[in-house]
Design a protein around this motif. Structure first.
Motif, mmCIF file in Angstrom:
data_model
loop_
_atom_site.group_PDB
_atom_site.id
_atom_site.type_symbol
_atom_site.label_atom_id
_atom_site.label_comp_id
_atom_site.label_asym_id
_atom_site.label_seq_id
_atom_site.Cartn_x
_atom_site.Cartn_y
_atom_site.Cartn_z
ATOM 1 N N LEU A 1 1.072 -1.591 -0.250
ATOM 2 C CA LEU A 1 -0.250 -0.207 0.235
ATOM 3 C C LEU A 1 0.654 0.942 -0.309
ATOM 4 O O LEU A 1 0.490 1.959 -1.221
ATOM 5 N N THR A 2 1.822 1.059 0.521
ATOM 6 C CA THR A 2 2.790 2.443 1.322
ATOM 7 C C THR A 2 3.695 2.562 -0.747
ATOM 8 O O THR A 2 3.533 3.732 -0.787
ATOM 9 N N GLY A 3 4.146 1.136 -1.082
ATOM 10 C CA GLY A 3 4.503 1.724 -2.279
ATOM 11 C C GLY A 3 3.850 2.269 -3.889
ATOM 12 O O GLY A 3 3.826 2.724 -4.371
ATOM 13 N N ALA A 4 2.406 1.312 -3.775
ATOM 14 C CA ALA A 4 1.625 1.987 -4.405
ATOM 15 C C ALA A 4 1.458 3.575 -4.183
ATOM 16 O O ALA A 4 0.806 4.205 -5.533
ATOM 17 N N LEU A 5 0.862 4.290 -3.213
ATOM 18 C CA LEU A 5 1.113 5.456 -3.287
ATOM 19 C C LEU A 5 2.067 6.481 -3.086
ATOM 20 O O LEU A 5 1.933 7.206 -3.663
ATOM 21 N N ALA A 6 3.206 5.970 -3.162
ATOM 22 C CA ALA A 6 4.559 6.359 -2.701
ATOM 23 C C ALA A 6 4.827 6.688 -4.305
ATOM 24 O O ALA A 6 4.821 8.056 -4.855
ATOM 25 N N ALA A 7 4.153 5.892 -5.702
ATOM 26 C CA ALA A 7 4.358 6.202 -6.674
ATOM 27 C C ALA A 7 3.203 7.619 -7.234
ATOM 28 O O ALA A 7 3.520 8.214 -7.958
ATOM 29 N N SER A 8 1.966 6.853 -6.228
ATOM 30 C CA SER A 8 1.279 8.039 -6.690
ATOM 31 C C SER A 8 1.099 9.846 -5.893
ATOM 32 O O SER A 8 0.522 10.769 -6.938
ATOM 33 N N LEU A 9 2.353 9.533 -5.101
ATOM 34 C CA LEU A 9 2.350 10.900 -4.172
ATOM 35 C C LEU A 9 3.120 11.615 -4.645
ATOM 36 O O LEU A 9 4.186 12.738 -4.578
ATOM 37 N N GLU A 10 3.708 11.454 -5.870
ATOM 38 C CA GLU A 10 5.816 11.475 -5.961
ATOM 39 C C GLU A 10 5.522 12.858 -6.550
ATOM 40 O O GLU A 10 4.678 13.230 -7.262
ATOM 41 N N THR A 11 5.976 13.840 -6.581
ATOM 42 C CA THR A 11 5.714 15.506 -7.228
ATOM 43 C C THR A 11 8.018 16.000 -7.532
ATOM 44 O O THR A 11 8.802 14.845 -8.023
ATOM 45 N N GLY A 12 7.789 17.187 -8.044
ATOM 46 C CA GLY A 12 8.958 17.164 -8.743
ATOM 47 C C GLY A 12 10.129 17.367 -7.830
ATOM 48 O O GLY A 12 10.992 17.058 -7.774
ATOM 49 N N SER A 13 9.905 17.465 -6.753
ATOM 50 C CA SER A 13 10.231 17.570 -5.668
ATOM 51 C C SER A 13 10.831 16.888 -4.390
ATOM 52 O O SER A 13 11.795 16.330 -3.100
#
Length: 472
Positions: free
Chosen positions: A395-407
């Motif tokens: 779950l945290t891995g999937a959320l990490a991909a969706s929350l990625e930003t330029g910074s």
């Protein structure tokens, strides 16, 4: 929040009640049992289903945790049999030279635990460390509860949260987000070291005044509590007690050292990770059982048939005293996992109550790097409340991909989530995790251990997350 049912909301409410109850240093067995009953009743629409769920939740929890009961039982039974021989005191005499005082002992325990746990996971490492090093540390003046803090933070926290050698955790974190596991592992290693070194340092600063001199009268009381009995209860049937005592004082540590060597060689020669986790614990437990047989036979000869039963009974009694209250607590959090809720509720496809709540929160998370980092840390901590630490990583891995930003990139966010999940559920700050094995083997209260760990660990996680957001 579409898709959430009344059962989800009730689960969230009872989880908050349990957390608040823990903050106020009260027992949480009552709200967990009540929560299991109410949620199951609402979900099934049948009050009888609620009553049945209480039993099934405790049964499922007992089945999942019984391996920890067994490892505690075998190691404590072995320690008691060595105590009959007097080999326990002889065994730790060389280690006492290194552990010159309680302050040095704290860091020796932490370093040894970290190194061993990094290769084999804490599950098989903890019984070995608690059997060989904790008694020496207590004799040097380190209170058993502080020894347990050092072991928990170094092993269940710092080593397991990176899982850099075995790499199960980074693989789980990376898979669901389509990330590179090696990159996640590298960043998780950095964050785990920051969190762990800071947590260990803070724990030492917070509790250093509790460290005693070697002459303190409380030391013998702790040693008796640690090894479950005041004096050997059994009568020696051998005339060569001193000789057998010396033999087993050497043979047992060598045997356990060979266990570590075999596990290391197995890991290096095996492509599937070798003897780690549950397999490693089973190997250690089996070796402890054979050593128990041998030491009891040497001490009691024909009476060993009775003595060994007493040792095993005492070991189980000790394990159940240490872990008994954890069963209903774990049952409640297993109810929140889709892997176990079906068996508890008596349905084929059980709901993921805990993960469902977390997923529903995703749309409300801010998009800045700072808020994304700390949001995924909090989500990781919440998913770790199931007592596993690993179940929330997809779950945290999937959320990490969706929350990625330029910074901030996805691999950094995945590593942050991994820290939150494993430091919590791995575990260091919840009582229904494998932390109960450390508490049981050290002869201390698991709830007191949670309270001692909580502030150093949380501060360590906050600082490491801030560093990850601004520097990684």
């Amino acid at each position: 929040m579409e898709g959430l049912t009344l059962s989800h909301w009730l689960y969230g409410i009872f989880t908050i009640v349990i957390i608040v109850t823990m903050i106020f240093r009260k027992g949480v067995v009552l709200p967990t049992i009540l929560g299991t009953f109410v949620i199951a009743w609402v979900f099934t629409g049948d009050i009888i289903g609620g009553f049945k769920a209480i039993f099934h939740a405790n049964l499922v929890a007992a089945q999942e945790l019984f391996n920890i009961f067994l490892i505690i039982m075998f190691m404590l039974a072995l320690l008691n049999s060595l105590r009959d021989l007097g080999a326990d005191k002889r065994m730790i005499q060389p280690i006492q030279k290194l552990m010159v005082n309680g302050h040095v002992s704290f860091f020796v325990l932490a370093i040894v635990t970290y190194v061993i746990s990094l290769f084999f996971w804490p599950t098989p490492a903890v019984p070995l460390i608690c059997a060989l090093l904790v008694p020496a540390a207590v004799r040097a003046g380190l209170p058993a509860i502080i020894a347990a803090v050092a072991i928990a933070i170094a092993g269940q926290g710092m080593a397991l949260s990176s899982d850099y050698i075995v790499q199960v955790a980074p693989s789980l974190s990376a898979a669901s987000g389509g990330l590179d596991a090696s990159v996640v592992a590298d960043k998780a290693l950095i964050l785990s070291l920051i969190s762990g070194v800071l947590a260990l340092g803070l724990a030492y600063l917070f509790y250093r005044k509790q460290i005693r001199s070697k002459e303190d009268k409380n030391i013998q009381d702790e040693l008796r509590n640690l090894q479950t009995s005041d004096e050997p209860k059994n009568e020696a049937k051998t005339v060569n007690l001193k000789i057998w005592s010396k033999i087993f004082a050497v043979f047992v540590p060598i045997s356990l050292l060979l266990v570590l060597i075999v596990m290391l060689l197995n890991k290096l020669s095996s492509g599937d990770g070798g003897l780690v986790g549950g397999d490693g614990a089973a190997f250690v437990g089996g070796v402890a059982a054979i050593l128990l047989l041998m030491s009891t036979l040497a001490f009691g000869k024909s009476e060993a048939l009775n003595y060994i039963s007493n040792h095993i009974t005492d070991g189980f009694v000790f394990a159940f005293k240490a872990m008994g209250p954890v069963i209903p607590i774990a049952g409640f959090f297993f109810l929140g996992s889709g892997d176990f809720s079906g068996a508890i509720l008596g349905v084929e496809n059980g709901p993921s109550l805990l993960f469902g709540l977390v997923e529903a929160m995703q749309e409300f998370l801010p998009q800045s790097a700072f808020f994304a980092g700390f949001s995924i840390l909090i989500i990781g901590i919440i998913t770790g409340l199931d007592g596993s630490g690993f179940s929330g990583l997809p779950l945290t891995g999937a959320l990490a991909a969706s929350l990625e930003t330029g910074s901030i990139d996805a691999s950094t966010l995945a590593a942050i989530g991994q820290m939150g999940a494993i430091w919590t559920g791995g575990g260091t700050i919840i009582a229904w995790s494998s932390l109960i094995a450390i508490a049981g083997l050290c002869g201390v209260s698991v709830m007191e251990l949670v309270r001692k760990n909580f502030l150093p660990v949380i501060i360590g996680l906050i600082v490491s997350t801030a560093i990850a957001v601004f520097l990684l």
